[in-house]
Scaffold this motif. Structure first.
Motif, PDB file in Angstrom:
ATOM      1  N   ARG A 176       0.859  -1.189   0.000  1.00  0.00           N
ATOM      2  CA  ARG A 176       0.000   0.000   0.000  1.00  0.00           C
ATOM      3  C   ARG A 176       0.891   1.234   0.000  1.00  0.00           C
ATOM      4  O   ARG A 176       2.016   1.191   0.506  1.00  0.00           O
ATOM      5  N   SER A 177       0.382   2.339  -0.573  1.00  0.00           N
ATOM      6  CA  SER A 177       1.145   3.583  -0.564  1.00  0.00           C
ATOM      7  C   SER A 177       0.250   4.746  -0.177  1.00  0.00           C
ATOM      8  O   SER A 177      -0.974   4.666  -0.239  1.00  0.00           O
ATOM      9  N   ARG A 178       0.917   5.852   0.207  1.00  0.00           N
ATOM     10  CA  ARG A 178       0.194   7.077   0.559  1.00  0.00           C
ATOM     11  C   ARG A 178       1.104   8.250   0.219  1.00  0.00           C
ATOM     12  O   ARG A 178       2.258   8.300   0.630  1.00  0.00           O
ATOM     13  N   ASP A 179       0.564   9.220  -0.535  1.00  0.00           N
ATOM     14  CA  ASP A 179       1.313  10.416  -0.902  1.00  0.00           C
ATOM     15  C   ASP A 179       0.575  11.614  -0.335  1.00  0.00           C
ATOM     16  O   ASP A 179      -0.614  11.772  -0.578  1.00  0.00           O
ATOM     17  N   GLY A 180       1.264  12.432   0.433  1.00  0.00           N
ATOM     18  CA  GLY A 180       0.616  13.605   1.027  1.00  0.00           C
ATOM     19  C   GLY A 180      -0.360  13.203   2.111  1.00  0.00           C
ATOM     20  O   GLY A 180      -0.154  12.256   2.846  1.00  0.00           O
ATOM     21  N   GLY A 181      -1.497  13.908   2.175  1.00  0.00           N
ATOM     22  CA  GLY A 181      -2.472  13.673   3.225  1.00  0.00           C
ATOM     23  C   GLY A 181      -3.511  12.620   2.899  1.00  0.00           C
ATOM     24  O   GLY A 181      -4.400  12.364   3.693  1.00  0.00           O
ATOM     25  N   CYS A 236      -0.842  -3.389  -4.865  1.00  0.00           N
ATOM     26  CA  CYS A 236      -0.853  -4.737  -5.425  1.00  0.00           C
ATOM     27  C   CYS A 236      -0.787  -5.735  -4.277  1.00  0.00           C
ATOM     28  O   CYS A 236      -0.488  -5.374  -3.151  1.00  0.00           O
ATOM     29  N   GLY A 237      -1.069  -7.005  -4.602  1.00  0.00           N
ATOM     30  CA  GLY A 237      -1.012  -8.028  -3.569  1.00  0.00           C
ATOM     31  C   GLY A 237      -1.520  -9.369  -4.046  1.00  0.00           C
ATOM     32  O   GLY A 237      -1.939  -9.521  -5.196  1.00  0.00           O
ATOM     33  N   PRO A 246      -3.224 -11.029  -8.161  1.00  0.00           N
ATOM     34  CA  PRO A 246      -1.869 -11.372  -8.612  1.00  0.00           C
ATOM     35  C   PRO A 246      -1.497 -10.823  -9.992  1.00  0.00           C
ATOM     36  O   PRO A 246      -0.318 -10.652 -10.292  1.00  0.00           O
ATOM     37  N   SER A 247      -2.477 -10.507 -10.828  1.00  0.00           N
ATOM     38  CA  SER A 247      -2.154  -9.988 -12.162  1.00  0.00           C
ATOM     39  C   SER A 247      -1.976  -8.470 -12.171  1.00  0.00           C
ATOM     40  O   SER A 247      -1.547  -7.906 -13.171  1.00  0.00           O
ATOM     41  N   ARG A 248      -2.292  -7.811 -11.071  1.00  0.00           N
ATOM     42  CA  ARG A 248      -2.166  -6.353 -11.000  1.00  0.00           C
ATOM     43  C   ARG A 248      -0.694  -5.980 -10.846  1.00  0.00           C
ATOM     44  O   ARG A 248      -0.029  -6.433  -9.910  1.00  0.00           O
ATOM     45  N   PRO A 249      -0.160  -5.126 -11.733  1.00  0.00           N
ATOM     46  CA  PRO A 249       1.252  -4.742 -11.613  1.00  0.00           C
ATOM     47  C   PRO A 249       1.501  -3.883 -10.377  1.00  0.00           C
ATOM     48  O   PRO A 249       0.644  -3.103  -9.971  1.00  0.00           O
ATOM     49  N   CYS A 250       2.684  -4.041  -9.803  1.00  0.00           N
ATOM     50  CA  CYS A 250       3.082  -3.256  -8.642  1.00  0.00           C
ATOM     51  C   CYS A 250       3.843  -2.032  -9.138  1.00  0.00           C
ATOM     52  O   CYS A 250       5.011  -2.135  -9.531  1.00  0.00           O
TER      53      CYS A 250
END
Length: 166
Positions: A32-37, A44-45, A49-53
């Motif tokens: 998981r990621s978070r940018d700013g607020g 991905c996870g 499984p087919s979702r690119p990271c």
């Protein structure tokens, strides 16, 4: 700042079960990621499984926060997991040692690593290599995983699944 945590999964935070045989030791993961607020965004996870990271290297001084979770699942007997998770795309955190025991029938136990996405765009690999030792088993089961992770500059990451909030 880096955060390392270990926890048992709770009912409010369901961990996916994607193994063909739930009685054997296995792992699942997510980034998981978070940018700013903004809130944490699934990148991905194991559940997709087919979702690119694809992560964004933010130009802002705080960078882009990233969390990597490795979930160790219960098997038909108590299982001890020992090994390493490598996260070269997390600034300052390259290896995370794993040494945990998951009781038979329990919820998954999670190892969580949080930090900042590295500012160098490129191709990286989330990898894990664990020995899962079951009570009563003669030899450990080796579990390995290699997941490609792409780090791009924030302006290069776009699309409905990879949009970065500004």
């Amino acid at each position: 700042m880096f955060l390392f945590a270990v926890s048992g999964a709770c009912a409010g935070n369901r961990v996916p079960h994607v193994a063909p045989d739930e009685s054997r030791p296995h792992i699942t993961w997510e980034i998981r990621s978070r940018d700013g607020g903004g809130g944490a965004r699934f990148v991905c996870g194991s559940i997709e499984p087919s979702r690119p990271c694809v992560l964004a290297a933010s130009a802002n001084p705080q960078g882009t926060a990233v969390t990597v979770q490795l979930h160790l699942h219960a098997a038909s007997t108590q299982t001890s997991y020992l090994g390493v998770m490598k996260t070269p795309f997390v600034d300052g955190v390259k290896d995370r040692e794993i040494s945990m025991t998951v009781p038979r029938g329990s919820q998954p136990v999670s190892s969580l690593l949080s930090g900042r996405v590295i500012k160098a765009p490129g191709s990286y690999t989330l990898s894990s290599a664990l020995d899962a030792t079951r009570t009563g088993a003669e030899a450990p089961l080796r579990i390995t995983q290699q997941v490609p992770v792409i780090v791009k500059l924030a302006g290069e990451v776009s699309g409905p699944d990879t949009a970065i909030q500004r």
